[in-house]
Design a protein around this motif. Structure first.
Motif, mmCIF file in Angstrom:
data_model
loop_
_atom_site.group_PDB
_atom_site.id
_atom_site.type_symbol
_atom_site.label_atom_id
_atom_site.label_comp_id
_atom_site.label_asym_id
_atom_site.label_seq_id
_atom_site.Cartn_x
_atom_site.Cartn_y
_atom_site.Cartn_z
ATOM 1 N N TYR A 1 -6.135 5.862 -1.979
ATOM 2 C CA TYR A 1 -4.690 6.027 -1.907
ATOM 3 C C TYR A 1 -4.220 7.267 -2.639
ATOM 4 O O TYR A 1 -3.235 7.899 -2.257
ATOM 5 N N ARG B 1 0.854 -1.184 0.000
ATOM 6 C CA ARG B 1 0.000 0.000 0.000
ATOM 7 C C ARG B 1 0.895 1.241 0.000
ATOM 8 O O ARG B 1 1.909 1.277 0.712
ATOM 9 N N ASP C 1 0.879 4.202 1.639
ATOM 10 C CA ASP C 1 0.099 4.702 2.767
ATOM 11 C C ASP C 1 1.048 4.957 3.938
ATOM 12 O O ASP C 1 2.248 4.733 3.828
ATOM 13 N N LYS D 1 -5.006 10.020 -0.118
ATOM 14 C CA LYS D 1 -4.020 10.025 0.994
ATOM 15 C C LYS D 1 -2.680 10.575 0.509
ATOM 16 O O LYS D 1 -2.002 11.304 1.224
#
Ligand code: ADP
Ligand code: F6P
Ligand code: MG
Length: 486
Positions: free
Chosen positions: A259, A217, A219, A262
């Protein structure tokens, strides 16, 4: 300007920039660090792998040009294409069986730090940039061991809502697994036989098999996310890459949207902490056109200042931004190619509302800069010259361990081919009334809207490795610009 003047320019730029790098307070680098398992493919390796696939399938797959590698037949199809066409390629694989299949049949030669962020983090730390703060969402023990053992290489950790910094070797999560990519390198002149097809590899090149395990990810933890304004205060710039990992849909029902948002919010929070921060994104080959478009239109556009990319990536970017004709002209091997590349860089500058687009190509760099940029055009040119010397050093010695290692690049001659290529661009720009010959000779051109820096660069005849040279080019030029902003 004759070639020997460019040698002098490179040497003066090295002295100037190498002294200025200490002005930099810090640089944040994220997201994609990985481990590169490098295998130099010789004839017997290729023939051996071919024995373990269905040749008819490989032929068929190579016609359909798989954008994801699902099985060994896809892998061999993309390997044959990369070997035959001489174009660098990176193709994702979401299944571990290909990795297992490869390890069952060939051993890799060596494993190195990989990923734009990983390569750039080690490079910047090794040339003594202060506070190189690196962040990788999947910092495993194995991955931590590939970071250079240098006190100025820091990993952000949050304890009791307080941001502090440790070397990655003291910050990894023991439960995390490493992300390992296969880099299959092959040399110019290798004779390849695939069924009845025979050809000779036209240039040193490689196929990158990008592993995409399900846990990947782009993140960060909520705690780190909250500390980004504080982190932003500690640095002058950020070099971000790895967005190519973002998928349209995830097994847990989340989508690319989560994503992308973010990623944008993380950039905004860095800016909250430091409104003067400069954000650079290092691009790469992104097979998934939908994601490529989202990255450019939703993350890069309006949020990022500087973009680094190679010629193919310029064409791929133009393609998803609806400049198909120009994209085709960029990759078309005619003399119009270099003027299309210049026009393409200008389109990206305006379309993505950037202040700087730095294109690296074998033998020359083209950089277009908004003329409102705080750094003056001579310094932008010196930044590119410094990057050209750094790329020659990287190609010559592999791993750059110090600023003096970069100096070793000065011994590599400026590419005559690259210089001659630029003369075609000079003719075009003069014909278009954009510049006079003497301006072009200096390597920087002012226009009413943007400035253009164009330099011939150093090319190493027999590079020890090609992976990551573009990352070094973009990072050294961007760091040099940051140094000149002080
Ligand atoms: N032998 C060489 N000598 C000097 N520079 C090189 C050499 N080979 C490649 N380069 C530079 O490296 C760049 C490759 O960048 P890129 O395609 O982005 O690869 P990567 O992202 O893996 O570094 C080329 O555009 C060229 O400028
Ligand atoms: O897209 P990924 O899986 O992060 O891989 C990026 C690849 O590109 C490189 O960073 C070179 O630019 C390799 O080191 C790495 O394997
Ligand atoms: Mg690159």
């Amino acid at each position: 300007m004759e070639l020997e003047h460019w040698e002098k320019n490179h040497s003066e730029a090295y002295s100037d920039i190498s002294k200025s790098l200490e002005n930099i307070k810090g640089i944040f680098v994220a997201y994609n660090s990985n481990i590169d398992a490098i295998k130099h493919i010789e004839k017997d390796d290729f023939d051996k792998l071919l024995k373990h696939v269905n040749l008819k399938n490989v032929k068929h797959r190579s016609m359909s040009f798989p954008r994801v590698i699902k099985d060994p037949d896809d892998l061999m199809a993309r390997l044959v294409i990369a070997m035959r066409d001489g174009k660098a390629a990176e193709v994702p694989t979401y299944s571990t069986d290909v990795h297992e299949w490869l390890t069952n049949h060939i051993d890799f030669d060596n494993a190195y730090m990989g990923g734009q962020a990983g390569i750039i983090s080690n490079f910047l730390a090794n040339i003594d940039i202060k506070n190189v703060v690196t962040y990788v969402p999947w910092l495993s023990k194995e991955q931590a061991e590939y970071f250079t053992n240098s006190k100025n290489l820091l990993y952000p950790v949050v304890e009791n809502s307080k941001l502090s910094f440790k070397h990655p070797i003291n910050a990894y999560n023991p439960e995390y697994e490493p992300k390992v990519n296969w880099i299959m390198e092959f040399s110019k002149g290798l004779e390849v036989q695939c069924g009845e097809e025979e050809f000779v590899v036209p240039r040193d090149n490689r196929l990158i098999l990008s592993s995409r395990p399900t846990w990947l990810r782009i993140d960060m933890s909520k705690e780190l996310y909250e500390q980004l304004p504080e982190l932003g205060k500690n640095v002058d710039g950020a070099i971000l890459s790895g967005y190519q990992m973002i998928k349209e849909n995830y097994e847990d029902g989340s989508t690319y949207h989560n994503y992308v948002k973010k990623s944008v919010d993380a950039i905004k929070r860095l800016k909250n902490g430091n409104p003067d921060i400069r954000i650079h994104v290092e691009f790469t080959s992104i097979q998934d056109k939908f994601i490529r478009e989202r990255i450019l239109k939703d993350i890069v556009s309006q949020h990022v200042h500087s973009l680094g990319l190679d010629t193919i990536e310029v064409a791929n970017a133009l393609n998803v931004l609806d400049y198909e004709e120009l994209a085709y002209a960029v990759i078309n091997k005619t003399e119009k190619g270099i003027s299309a590349l210049y026009e393409g860089a200008v389109r990206l500058l305006y379309e993505l509302e950037l202040e700087r687009v730095h294109v690296h190509s074998l033998g020359y760099f083209i950089c277009v800069v908004k003329n409102t940029h705080p750094v003056d055009i001579e310094d932008h040119r010196n930044a590119l010259l410094f990057a050209s010397t750094a790329s020659a050093a990287k190609a010559k010695i592999g791993n750059i361990k110090s600023i003096d290692d970069i100096k070793k690049g000065l011994g590599t001659p400026v590419s005559e081919k690259g210089y001659n290529h630029l003369q075609e661009l000079a003719k075009y720009l003069e014909k278009e009334g954009i510049c006079l010959t003497e301006e072009f000779e200096k390597g920087y051109i002012r226009t009413p809207y943007h400035d253009v820096i164009i330099i011939p660069t150093k090319v190493v005849e027999k590079p020890v490795a090609t992976v990551g040279i573009g990352d070094i080019i973009s990072a050294s030029a961007f760091a040099a610009v940051l140094a000149k902003m002080k």
